[in-house]
Design an enzyme around this catalytic site. Structure first.
Site: not given
Ligand code: SF4
Length: 502
Positions: A5, A32
């Site tokens: 992320c 991500g």
């Protein structure tokens, strides 16, 4: 091994916050590729747009032109804890208070089951730890009203975040304020940037990595400290420490330098590319070998290969071409599928390789499947010798702090000797950089790192129920103490650059 992320946030009254957020998360796409999303506030309403896929497929001009406001957060996701589906795409939103709040998370919590209970959720009601944190914050929202100048969400953050353990860099927002929080070990990066001149700031930005500031014309101000919370609003930037001195310890993931971060990212005041080049130079001193060409495995092995070649005075050349247009559109469930994926991604340059003794530099070996496939390709293309040099120490332990790694038994170096690894990979020699040299290459003196996947020393205790009992198999090695769960003293610090009211 996959990143987990990228987060971004911007507070810029009068600025095109949706476009800025698009550009910011586009620069963080490498962290991500499963889903992307953003939440935008116009002061009254928070609008969330998120979907599965890459940033540029989730957002187009039409979507962005409908998103107006003064404040936004964005997220790109790779799942480590929680499956890959729309429900787990972020930002997560909760409709509490005046306009609700939204959050984006990079990291992995280590006591999710306890938190699920605390949030009053039933097992199965939630699939990601970010969702659990959103639930906890929503529960704390009505009771935790703080100073109105801090925004509606601030009190809930202060009540909930000190009770979390594990790795987290959050960006959060309510209708009027942007917040950034880093866990007390600072496992995942988060930096603050400024739009406009220092004496007349036009906005503030938070991002996982500094290139996301560069692409929108923001100036890097500083990294958030471990355990720090920043609150950004019309009053400027306010900083607090949410954790006690005994809980705070700098443990940035060392693999941010080795592999995860973009080469143009600045961490601990150093550009990652230079650190990777120095890793290669030190590796060349540590493990020299006679050869005709040094090559890197694209992309993150390349700077270390350049450093190795320069230090060893051996020509640097390209041996593999990477297909840059492969997104994460498929899952690689087994060994053969992974080997096929390598062939789709990398192809050898026969004329450069044929008849040569090669030094091949890569950043890491996890399972070994990919490396073995690459070595096979190079030999098929005519390499007469393959000497592997790795710019990280052997990866022997799983990560529980937000990086997707296999179980210990699947890690190539967990139970094998160097000669066994050489035989498995079919290489003429292999050498890994030492941890000391890796730290020397990074050059950030007096800063601690997490190196648990290399050493087995986990800075935050991992419950044995979490996965395959990683800490039980370390005889004589006491588990590190986890974070306390008591909210601790709060220290208000600065007010930076007030902005015009919204
Ligand atoms: Fe990074 Fe390894 Fe620590 Fe995970 S265990 S945070 S990959 S250094």
């Amino acid at each position: 091994m996959k990143e987990a992320c990228g987060v971004f946030g911007v507070y810029a009254p009068g600025g095109p916050v949706a476009q800025l957020t698009f550009d910011g998360i586009y620069a963080l796409q490498h962290r991500g590729q499963e889903s992307a999303g953003m939440a935008v506030s116009d002061g009254e309403t928070i609008t969330v747009v998120k979907d599965m896929g890459l940033v540029a497929t989730v957002f187009d001009e039409r979507t962005l032109s409908g998103l107006h406001g003064h404040l936004a957060i964005g997220h790109t996701r790779y799942s480590t804890h929680g499956s890959s589906n729309w429900n787990n795409a972020q930002p997560a939103y909760r409709p509490v208070g005046r306009a609700g709040f939204a959050l984006g998370h990079n990291g992995n919590l280590t006591e999710t089951e306890t938190l699920i209970e605390r949030a009053g959720m039933l097992p199965g009601m939630t699939a990601s730890d970010s969702d659990v944190v959103a639930g906890l914050l929503a529960r704390a929202f009505p009771e935790a009203a703080g100073d109105p100048a801090d925004g509606e969400l601030a009190g809930a953050i202060e009540a909930v975040i000190p009770g979390l353990a594990g790795a987290f860099s959050f960006v959060l927002m309510d209708a009027s304020h942007l917040y950034g929080v880093r866990d007390p070990h600072g496992f995942r990066p988060l930096c603050l940037g400024r739009l406009g001149p220092p004496d007349r700031p036009e906005g503030w930005v938070l991002a996982s990595e500094s290139p996301a500031l560069d692409v929108i014309g923001a100036t890097f101000v500083r990294e958030l400290a471990p355990g720090e919370m920043v609150t950004i609003g019309a009053e400027g930037v306010r900083s607090r420490q949410l954790f006690g001195d005994d809980q705070v310890a700098d443990r940035l993931c060392i693999f941010e330098f080795v592999y995860f971060a973009r080469p143009d990212t600045r961490l601990h005041s150093r550009e990652v590319h230079g650190a990777r080049r120095r890793m290669g130079e030190l590796l060349a001193r540590q493990a020299p070998v006679d050869a005709d060409m040094v090559m890197g495995v694209p992309d993150s092995g390349v700077p270390a290969a350049e450093g190795y070649a320069r230090e060893a005075n051996i020509p640097y050349g390209q041996g593999l071409v990477k297909n840059r247009y492969i997104g994460r559109t498929f899952i690689d469930p087994d060994q053969q599928a992974r080997v096929n994926a390598v062939r789709r991604k990398l192809n050898p340059l026969h004329e450069n390789i044929d008849g040569k003794r090669l030094i091949v530099v890569d950043d890491s070996i996890v399972r070994g499947t990919t490396t073995r496939a690459i070595v096979g390709m190079l030999r098929d293309a005519g390499a007469v010798e393959v000497h592997l040099r790795i710019s990280s120490p052997p990866f022997r332990w799983p990560c529980f702090y937000g990086i997707d790694t296999p179980t210990r038994d699947e890690l190539l170096a967990a139970h094998r000797t160097l000669p066994e690894i050489e035989r498995y990979l079919d290489v003429d020699s292999i050498a890994y950089i030492t941890l000391e040299s890796l730290k020397e290459a990074i050059g950030a003196d007096n800063v601690g790192f997490c190196d648990a996947c290399l050493t087995g020393h986990y800075p935050v205790k991992v419950p044995v129920t979490f996965t395959d009992h990683p800490l039980e198999s370390q005889p004589g090695q006491p588990a590190a103490q986890g974070n306390g769960v008591e909210p601790t003293e709060r220290r208000d610090e600065i007010l930076q650059g007030a902005l015009p009211g919204v």
